[in-house]
Motif scaffolding. Structure first.
Motif, PDB file in Angstrom:
ATOM      1  N   PHE A  40       0.871  -1.174   0.000  1.00 43.69           N
ATOM      2  CA  PHE A  40       0.000   0.000   0.000  1.00 43.69           C
ATOM      3  C   PHE A  40       0.901   1.214   0.000  1.00 43.69           C
ATOM      4  O   PHE A  40       1.626   1.432   0.965  1.00 43.69           O
ATOM      5  N   PHE A  47       4.377   0.627   1.064  1.00 42.51           N
ATOM      6  CA  PHE A  47       4.577  -0.135   2.296  1.00 42.51           C
ATOM      7  C   PHE A  47       4.099  -1.561   2.090  1.00 42.51           C
ATOM      8  O   PHE A  47       2.959  -1.798   1.692  1.00 42.51           O
ATOM      9  N   ALA A  71       2.571  -4.548   3.109  1.00 42.11           N
ATOM     10  CA  ALA A  71       1.729  -5.097   4.170  1.00 42.11           C
ATOM     11  C   ALA A  71       1.862  -6.618   4.197  1.00 42.11           C
ATOM     12  O   ALA A  71       1.819  -7.243   5.256  1.00 42.11           O
ATOM     13  N   PRO A  95       1.469  -9.728  15.819  1.00 42.98           N
ATOM     14  CA  PRO A  95       1.141  -8.433  16.424  1.00 42.98           C
ATOM     15  C   PRO A  95       0.253  -7.595  15.508  1.00 42.98           C
ATOM     16  O   PRO A  95       0.101  -7.906  14.322  1.00 42.98           O
ATOM     17  N   ASN A  96      -0.315  -6.564  16.047  1.00 42.51           N
ATOM     18  CA  ASN A  96      -1.133  -5.645  15.244  1.00 42.51           C
ATOM     19  C   ASN A  96      -0.357  -5.133  14.050  1.00 42.51           C
ATOM     20  O   ASN A  96       0.807  -4.769  14.179  1.00 42.51           O
ATOM     21  N   GLY A  97      -1.000  -5.131  12.894  1.00 39.74           N
ATOM     22  CA  GLY A  97      -0.345  -4.617  11.701  1.00 39.74           C
ATOM     23  C   GLY A  97       0.530  -5.648  11.022  1.00 39.74           C
ATOM     24  O   GLY A  97       1.227  -5.341  10.062  1.00 39.74           O
ATOM     25  N   ALA A  98       0.477  -6.903  11.484  1.00 39.05           N
ATOM     26  CA  ALA A  98       1.312  -7.945  10.883  1.00 39.05           C
ATOM     27  C   ALA A  98       0.815  -8.334   9.496  1.00 39.05           C
ATOM     28  O   ALA A  98       1.534  -8.973   8.736  1.00 39.05           O
ATOM     29  N   GLY A  99      -0.428  -7.978   9.181  1.00 40.04           N
ATOM     30  CA  GLY A  99      -0.973  -8.294   7.862  1.00 40.04           C
ATOM     31  C   GLY A  99      -1.979  -9.429   7.877  1.00 40.04           C
ATOM     32  O   GLY A  99      -2.328  -9.970   6.828  1.00 40.04           O
ATOM     33  N   LYS A 100      -2.516  -9.750   9.038  1.00 35.58           N
ATOM     34  CA  LYS A 100      -3.447 -10.881   9.142  1.00 35.58           C
ATOM     35  C   LYS A 100      -4.743 -10.609   8.384  1.00 35.58           C
ATOM     36  O   LYS A 100      -5.211 -11.435   7.599  1.00 35.58           O
ATOM     37  N   THR A 101      -5.314  -9.424   8.644  1.00 38.61           N
ATOM     38  CA  THR A 101      -6.566  -9.092   7.962  1.00 38.61           C
ATOM     39  C   THR A 101      -6.338  -8.932   6.459  1.00 38.61           C
ATOM     40  O   THR A 101      -7.144  -9.383   5.638  1.00 38.61           O
ATOM     41  N   THR A 102      -5.216  -8.332   6.102  1.00 44.16           N
ATOM     42  CA  THR A 102      -4.895  -8.171   4.682  1.00 44.16           C
ATOM     43  C   THR A 102      -4.779  -9.526   3.997  1.00 44.16           C
ATOM     44  O   THR A 102      -5.243  -9.707   2.867  1.00 44.16           O
TER      45      THR A 102
HETATM   46  N1  LIG Z   1      -6.291  -0.577   2.417  1.00 44.42           N
HETATM   47  C1  LIG Z   1      -5.127  -0.263   3.026  1.00 44.42           C
HETATM   48  N2  LIG Z   1      -4.430   0.835   2.659  1.00 44.42           N
HETATM   49  C2  LIG Z   1      -3.257   1.157   3.267  1.00 44.42           C
HETATM   50  N3  LIG Z   1      -2.709   0.430   4.227  1.00 44.42           N
HETATM   51  C3  LIG Z   1      -3.335  -0.674   4.640  1.00 44.42           C
HETATM   52  C4  LIG Z   1      -4.573  -1.082   4.077  1.00 44.42           C
HETATM   53  N4  LIG Z   1      -4.974  -2.212   4.680  1.00 44.42           N
HETATM   54  C5  LIG Z   1      -4.021  -2.494   5.595  1.00 44.42           C
HETATM   55  N5  LIG Z   1      -3.038  -1.578   5.567  1.00 44.42           N
HETATM   56  C6  LIG Z   1      -1.835  -1.607   6.383  1.00 44.42           C
HETATM   57  O1  LIG Z   1      -1.258  -2.882   6.264  1.00 44.42           O
HETATM   58  C7  LIG Z   1      -0.780  -3.338   7.508  1.00 44.42           C
HETATM   59  C8  LIG Z   1      -1.380  -4.664   7.879  1.00 44.42           C
HETATM   60  O2  LIG Z   1      -2.739  -4.442   8.258  1.00 44.42           O
HETATM   61  P1  LIG Z   1      -3.710  -5.589   8.761  1.00 44.42           P
HETATM   62  O3  LIG Z   1      -3.712  -6.664   7.745  1.00 44.42           O
HETATM   63  O4  LIG Z   1      -5.001  -4.972   9.064  1.00 44.42           O
HETATM   64  O5  LIG Z   1      -2.996  -6.072  10.098  1.00 44.42           O
HETATM   65  P2  LIG Z   1      -3.548  -7.039  11.240  1.00 44.42           P
HETATM   66  O6  LIG Z   1      -4.893  -7.524  10.872  1.00 44.42           O
HETATM   67  O7  LIG Z   1      -2.534  -8.126  11.304  1.00 44.42           O
HETATM   68  O8  LIG Z   1      -3.529  -6.220  12.492  1.00 44.42           O
HETATM   69  C9  LIG Z   1      -1.061  -2.247   8.525  1.00 44.42           C
HETATM   70  O9  LIG Z   1       0.115  -1.473   8.694  1.00 44.42           O
HETATM   71  C10 LIG Z   1      -2.139  -1.421   7.859  1.00 44.42           C
HETATM   72  O10 LIG Z   1      -2.036  -0.081   8.240  1.00 44.42           O
END
Ligand SMILES: Nc1ncnc2c1ncn2[C@@H]1O[C@H](COP(=O)(O)OP(=O)(O)O)[C@@H](O)[C@H]1O
Ligand SMILES: [Mg+2]
Lengths: 380, 279
Positions: B41, B44, B46, B65-72
């Motif tokens: 993104f 960066f 992710a 940890p938070n921001g590791a990319g799990k949701t992504t």
């Molecule tokens: N649509 C997006 N645009 C920009 N940055 C994103 C987007 N989605 C996630 N990120 C970034 O990617 C990283 C991983 O996010 P995320 O997958 O939500 O982490 P987790 O679920 O592990 O806490 C984070 O730093 C987040 O800010």
């Protein structure tokens, strides 16, 4: 959950529907008996005027049911349902105008008086067919339905909902009002359509015809109510409630929400048109004031006062408010709007679920004493 | 970009009207296979060269940890986000990168989002009824009846999620945990092959967490389940294979004991938590 084969028959298995139909039937019978069998002058005698007034209330009740269907169950706050009501009314009015024949002031065999007055020499094309009852009655449903279909298609497809939708429905009815005010539109301008004489060959001024119209309106209300009940108790009705409460989630489950909205909105508009068509012969006139944005807001107030998302609440609200209006405007015409506003504030504060909410609460208390239930015990 | 794409495909969304048995082919290996997946993104990364394999019927925990990319990562699997490079396969036949969200959903990949959304005015039973795979056009929906088969299916799910005694109650009265289970039940109604569950126990009571662990372990075997969670106690109670994600790639993989003794894991994640706990 249901043993009926036909979804349309499902409401007859519900207690609330049976009670509603029973009360409606009893009221219709009572009015008829007191009108026909009691001699005039007797304190219990119901005059032709009262029969007529009751018929008018019932047509408002049907209109309120139509609004509750979209607002209560689908969450679409239409502030333009008066437009569908008025269009149904105009379709009926056009039929009644053509029934006048050559008995108008100018005695023209085909043209309504206002067209002769405007020096028109032939009937506009969109007045064709309205001399035939079947055609006119079909238009009562099709014209409001078609408008709702086109308007709803554009609105729901582009995901216009909430307050934006309410505003454009107001704009819709306002625009139609301005259009119908114009003489060139061919709907009688600000005088509208009036001086009706007969419907299906029956003299509109006779008390038998008035009684007939009252009863017909009662039957239409019963049918409209059952239809709406059948819709809201079907799976489609549950999709509507789901859409109302969490639209994105419903879409995510695979329902094409905008189509459901369009379907229900169109059905509702057709019912509103039917209500308008029954209203017009009973009040003897249809003019552009029925398109007034204020009227559409009033309809929503009836539903809110009666109680949203119950259907019978809409009926109660429409009848109560309009009865109060009749009484009030007789006594203190200027105070009516204040009274309506005050009533609305009181109900929102003290009866957020309207009169129907109060009824349901009392019923439930009676049925199971104390209806408390803890979710925790079952999860253990 | 992915938002644009999903907007453009709006009128084709969710055409999976008929319940199809998932055609996924797992005879030759895993049900889910990610290879060298990278997403950035605005520069960066992710997700950074992520490799992940989930076997058929497996229950996998993903921590990080938070921001590791799990949701992504879940966004990529479900087609919500397109990776810049890499491969994502569902079974050996379906290349998920060539499919859109509804197509992927209809293959049998169900996803539970972090925040539960149930229809509060409808009963628990009706929530499940609406979630069922069925003909979702207007007239079939209007005339639909609840027959014995449907009732059995809903009863079966009610049993699994433990909400049978509450089936006739409006979903609005459910506790937070019960809503999460109902939502899992709504996913199960669609007979998924792979369930992606994002942080199911956030905000749950101790008891509800235990119950959720039981529920998820009970589902494994019948379907594959990927659980993202950062509650370590919960992950430990599930006691299955754990993948640790860090800065968009896999840091460690193995049993909970193995990963929690891995010094790198301790440094980036468990250590941080241990510090928090000692505070
Ligand atoms: N649509 C997006 N645009 C920009 N940055 C994103 C987007 N989605 C996630 N990120 C970034 O990617 C990283 C991983 O996010 P995320 O997958 O939500 O982490 P987790 O679920 O592990 O806490 C984070 O730093 C987040 O800010
Ligand atoms: Mg997350």
């Amino acid at each position: 959950m249901d043993s009926s084969r036909l979804w349309l028959l499902r409401p007859f298995g519900e207690r609330s529907t049976l009670i509603f139909l029973g009360v409606l039937l009893a009221a219709m019978t009572l009015v008829t008996l007191l009108h026909v069998a009691v001699p005039p002058g007797h304190p219990l005698y119901v005059s032709a005027y009262t029969v007529n007034l009751s018929g008018k209330y019932l047509s408002y009740a049907l209109l309120a049911v139509a609004v509750d269907l979209v607002w209560g169950y689908l969450g679409i706050l239409s502030l333009g349902h008066g437009a569908f009501f008025a269009l149904g009314g105009y379709a009926m009015g056009m039929y009644l105008m053509r029934q006048i024949g050559d008995r108008g002031v100018y005695g023209h065999p085909e043209l309504p008086d206002f067209m002769v007055f405007l020096n028109w020499d032939s009937l506009p094309w969109y007045w064709y067919g309205f001399d035939m009852a079947w055609f006119a009655f079909l238009m009562v449903l099709l014209v409001p339905g078609a408008l709702a279909l086109v308007f709803g298609f554009l609105a729901f497809r582009s995901r216009v909902t909430g307050v934006y939708l309410s505003i454009i429905t107001q704009a819709l009815t306002f625009a139609l009002m301005l259009a119908f005010f114009r003489n060139e539109m061919g709907f009688g301008g600000n005088n509208g359509l009036t001086d009706f004489r007969e419907i299906l060959g029956f003299n509109l001024r006779s008390s038998e015809t008035r009684l007939g119209l009252f009863l017909a309106t009662g039957v239409a209300l019963a049918l409209g109510y059952v239809l709406c009940r059948a819709i809201v108790t079907s799976k489609l009705g549950r999709v509507c409630v789901a859409t109302r409460d969490a639209e994105a989630r419903t879409r995510f489950l695979g329902y094409r929400v905008e189509r459901f909205q369009l379907f229900v909105f169109t059905v509702s508009a057709m019912l509103a048109g039917l209500a308008g068509a029954l209203y017009v012969p009973q009040v003897g006139i249809i003019n552009p004031s029925e398109f007034s944005p204020l009227f559409s807001i009033e309809i929503v107030l009836w539903v809110a006062l009666g109680g949203r998302a119950t259907l019978y609440g809409a009926v109660i609200g429409a009848i109560l408010v309009n009865y109060a209006k009749t009484v009030f405007t007789g006594a203190m015409p200027d105070a009516w709007l204040f009274a309506l506003g005050g009533l609305f504030v009181l109900v929102t504060v003290f009866l957020p679920k309207g009169v129907a909410g109060l009824l349901a609460l009392r019923l439930r208390r009676r049925r199971d004493g104390d209806g408390s239930f803890s979710g925790k015990e079952a999860s253990a | 970009m992915s938002i644009l794409r999903s907007l453009a495909s709006r009128d084709r969304v969710f055409d999976f009207l008929v319940p199809v048995e998932s055609p996924v082919d797992v005879r030759h290996g895993p049900i889910l296979y990610l290879e060298d997946v990278t997403v950035s993104f605005d520069g960066f990364k992710a997700i950074n060269d992520l490799n992940l394999t989930i076997d058929d019927g497996e229950l996998r925990c993903i921590i990080g940890p938070n921001g590791a990319g799990k949701t992504t990562m879940m966004d990529i699997i479900t087609g919500k986000t397109r990776p810049d490079s890499g491969q994502v396969w569902f079974g050996s036949r379906h290349d998920l990168l060539t499919m859109n969200e509804p197509e992927i959903a209809s293959l049998g990949i169900g996803r539970k989002f972090q925040k539960p959304t149930v229809f509060e005015a409808l009963t628990v039973f009706e929530n499940l009824e609406l979630a069922m795979a069925a003909d979702k056009r207007i007239l079939p929906t209007l005339t639909a009846r609840i027959n014995g088969e449907i009732r059995d299916r809903i009863d079966e799910i009610l049993e699994i999620i433990g909400l049978k005694p509450l089936h006739a109650r409006p979903a609005g009265i459910l506790s937070h945990g019960q809503k999460q289970w109902l939502e899992i039940g709504m996913l199960l109604m669609q007979r998924p092959r792979l369930l992606l569950v994002d942080e199911p126990v956030a905000g749950m009571t101790e008891q509800e967490m235990e119950r959720t662990a039981e529920l998820l372990t009970g589902l494994a075997g019948k379907q594959s389940v990927v659980v993202v969670e950062h509650d370590m106690g919960f992950v430990r109670s599930i006691a299955r294979k754990v993948t640790v994600l860090h800065q968009g790639s896999v840091l460690a993989e193995g049993s909970m004991d193995q990963v929690s003794s891995d010094p790198r894991v301790i440094e980036v994640y468990l250590g941080a938590e241990a510090e928090e706990e000692t505070l």
